[in-house]
Design a protein around this motif. Structure first.
Motif, mmCIF file in Angstrom:
data_model
loop_
_atom_site.group_PDB
_atom_site.id
_atom_site.type_symbol
_atom_site.label_atom_id
_atom_site.label_comp_id
_atom_site.label_asym_id
_atom_site.label_seq_id
_atom_site.Cartn_x
_atom_site.Cartn_y
_atom_site.Cartn_z
ATOM 1 N N ALA A 1 -26.481 18.213 57.366
ATOM 2 C CA ALA A 1 -26.278 16.784 57.626
ATOM 3 C C ALA A 1 -26.811 16.070 56.404
ATOM 4 N N TYR A 2 -25.951 15.310 55.723
ATOM 5 C CA TYR A 2 -26.476 14.530 54.608
ATOM 6 C C TYR A 2 -26.325 13.066 54.922
ATOM 7 N N LEU A 3 -27.389 12.335 54.599
ATOM 8 C CA LEU A 3 -27.475 10.947 54.989
ATOM 9 C C LEU A 3 -28.290 10.180 53.972
ATOM 10 N N LEU A 4 -28.219 8.886 54.067
ATOM 11 C CA LEU A 4 -28.993 8.038 53.174
ATOM 12 C C LEU A 4 -30.402 7.853 53.744
ATOM 13 N N GLU A 5 -31.363 7.789 52.844
ATOM 14 C CA GLU A 5 -32.772 7.762 53.235
ATOM 15 C C GLU A 5 -33.101 6.610 54.178
ATOM 16 N N HIS A 6 -32.463 5.466 54.007
ATOM 17 C CA HIS A 6 -32.796 4.325 54.868
ATOM 18 C C HIS A 6 -32.163 4.424 56.260
ATOM 19 N N ASN A 7 -31.410 5.481 56.520
ATOM 20 C CA ASN A 7 -30.805 5.688 57.833
ATOM 21 C C ASN A 7 -31.772 6.507 58.701
ATOM 22 N N LEU A 8 -32.823 5.849 59.145
ATOM 23 C CA LEU A 8 -33.891 6.523 59.881
ATOM 24 C C LEU A 8 -33.413 7.113 61.207
ATOM 25 N N ALA A 9 -32.482 6.445 61.869
ATOM 26 C CA ALA A 9 -31.986 6.951 63.157
ATOM 27 C C ALA A 9 -31.279 8.290 62.970
ATOM 28 N N SER A 10 -30.463 8.413 61.935
ATOM 29 C CA SER A 10 -29.772 9.685 61.699
ATOM 30 C C SER A 10 -30.752 10.775 61.287
ATOM 31 N N ALA A 11 -31.780 10.424 60.551
ATOM 32 C CA ALA A 11 -32.806 11.412 60.182
ATOM 33 C C ALA A 11 -33.501 11.928 61.446
ATOM 34 N N HIS B 1 -33.567 18.518 50.825
ATOM 35 C CA HIS B 1 -33.358 17.890 49.517
ATOM 36 C C HIS B 1 -33.465 16.379 49.659
ATOM 37 N N ARG B 2 -34.034 15.775 48.612
ATOM 38 C CA ARG B 2 -34.087 14.317 48.501
ATOM 39 C C ARG B 2 -33.827 13.982 47.049
ATOM 40 N N GLY B 3 -32.819 13.121 46.795
ATOM 41 C CA GLY B 3 -32.523 12.753 45.420
ATOM 42 C C GLY B 3 -31.533 11.614 45.342
ATOM 43 N N PRO B 4 -31.244 11.148 44.121
ATOM 44 C CA PRO B 4 -30.282 10.048 43.937
ATOM 45 C C PRO B 4 -28.929 10.407 44.559
ATOM 46 N N ASP B 5 -28.250 9.389 45.082
ATOM 47 C CA ASP B 5 -26.942 9.582 45.714
ATOM 48 C C ASP B 5 -25.852 9.289 44.689
ATOM 49 N N THR C 1 -29.542 2.511 43.693
ATOM 50 C CA THR C 1 -30.879 2.864 44.164
ATOM 51 C C THR C 1 -30.848 3.764 45.400
ATOM 52 N N ALA C 2 -29.650 4.085 45.893
ATOM 53 C CA ALA C 2 -29.519 4.877 47.120
ATOM 54 C C ALA C 2 -30.080 6.283 46.925
ATOM 55 N N ILE C 3 -30.782 6.758 47.945
ATOM 56 C CA ILE C 3 -31.359 8.099 47.945
ATOM 57 C C ILE C 3 -30.668 8.918 49.025
ATOM 58 N N ARG C 4 -30.191 10.096 48.657
ATOM 59 C CA ARG C 4 -29.487 11.013 49.562
ATOM 60 C C ARG C 4 -30.481 12.046 50.090
ATOM 61 N N ASP D 1 -29.274 27.238 45.459
ATOM 62 C CA ASP D 1 -28.836 26.206 44.496
ATOM 63 C C ASP D 1 -27.340 25.957 44.629
ATOM 64 N N ARG D 2 -26.548 27.017 44.822
ATOM 65 C CA ARG D 2 -25.099 26.880 44.962
ATOM 66 C C ARG D 2 -24.746 26.075 46.216
ATOM 67 N N GLU D 3 -25.434 26.363 47.321
ATOM 68 C CA GLU D 3 -25.173 25.627 48.562
ATOM 69 C C GLU D 3 -25.565 24.153 48.430
ATOM 70 N N LEU D 4 -26.690 23.895 47.769
ATOM 71 C CA LEU D 4 -27.101 22.518 47.568
ATOM 72 C C LEU D 4 -26.083 21.773 46.710
ATOM 73 N N GLN D 5 -25.628 22.404 45.646
ATOM 74 C CA GLN D 5 -24.620 21.761 44.782
ATOM 75 C C GLN D 5 -23.332 21.495 45.541
ATOM 76 N N ALA D 6 -22.928 22.432 46.417
ATOM 77 C CA ALA D 6 -21.714 22.228 47.242
ATOM 78 C C ALA D 6 -21.923 21.039 48.183
ATOM 79 N N ALA D 7 -23.120 20.913 48.750
ATOM 80 C CA ALA D 7 -23.394 19.812 49.668
ATOM 81 C C ALA D 7 -23.386 18.473 48.958
ATOM 82 N N LEU D 8 -23.820 18.447 47.717
ATOM 83 C CA LEU D 8 -23.917 17.197 46.980
ATOM 84 C C LEU D 8 -22.621 16.819 46.266
#
Length: 179
Positions: free
Chosen positions: A125-135, A147-151, A158-161, A171-178
């Motif tokens: 599940a990838y979401l924006l940091e300010h989406n506290l309900a989804s987190a 993972h936490r980083g720029p979107d 300024t969005a954080i993913r 690393d491959r799975e993270l890159q695929a997700a991003l």
């Protein structure tokens, strides 16, 4: 069809386009990503066609959530295979359906089915940091922050993913997700 309490999950059909568009075009359900709102009904129809194809290809995709008694459409959600690399958990609920536990129930159903259909694929599940309900939903259904980083590509520089997953990511799975 899956039923629990006053909720029912059905497969999406093209007959659902208008009801789903009412949700996906509502700016109140896009406060965390306003650029994702569906301004045109054709975008919603294209999304539904893609979700139907996902069921045919991967044996799992997005459901429509209805009130079991009234048939009212409350939202959509499920897991979809992305890039052949992982299940992507996602949902969008009508504004009036927020705060009722529907997202948590739906996410739990989706993860359970994803683990049955293709247990080799991780669930993300990838979401924006300010989406506290989804987190909170991600954490309630057993996903952990991986993972936490720029979107990249977000109109807001300024969005954080955040990336939540049901297991550690290579690393491959993270890159695929991003991607």
């Amino acid at each position: 069809m899956t039923e629990v309490g006053d909720l029912r999950l059905d497969l999406l059909t093209l007959d659902d386009v208008a009801a789903v568009h009412r949700i996906y075009s509502d700016p109140r359900v896009w406060t965390h990503l306003p650029s994702g709102r569906h301004a045109e009904i054709g975008v919603t129809e294209q999304m539904i066609r893609a979700r139907i194809a996902g069921w045919e290809r991967d044996e799992l995709s997005t459901w429509i959530v209805r009130d079991r008694g009234t048939g009212e459409v409350l939202g959509c959600g499920g897991c979809e295979v992305r890039g052949g690399a992982f299940w992507n958990l996602g949902y969008r609920l009508a504004y009036e359906a927020h705060g009722r536990g529907i997202a948590t129930w739906l996410a739990g159903q989706a993860i359970e089915q994803a683990h049955l259909v293709r247990p080799d694929l991780l669930v993300i599940a990838y979401l924006l940091e300010h989406n506290l309900a989804s987190a909170r939903v991600a954490e309630k259904v057993g996903l952990a922050l991986r993972h936490r980083g720029p979107d990249a590509g977000n109109p807001d520089p300024t969005a954080i993913r955040l990336v939540y997953a049901d297991r550690p990511l290579s690393d491959r799975e993270l890159q695929a997700a991003l991607a």
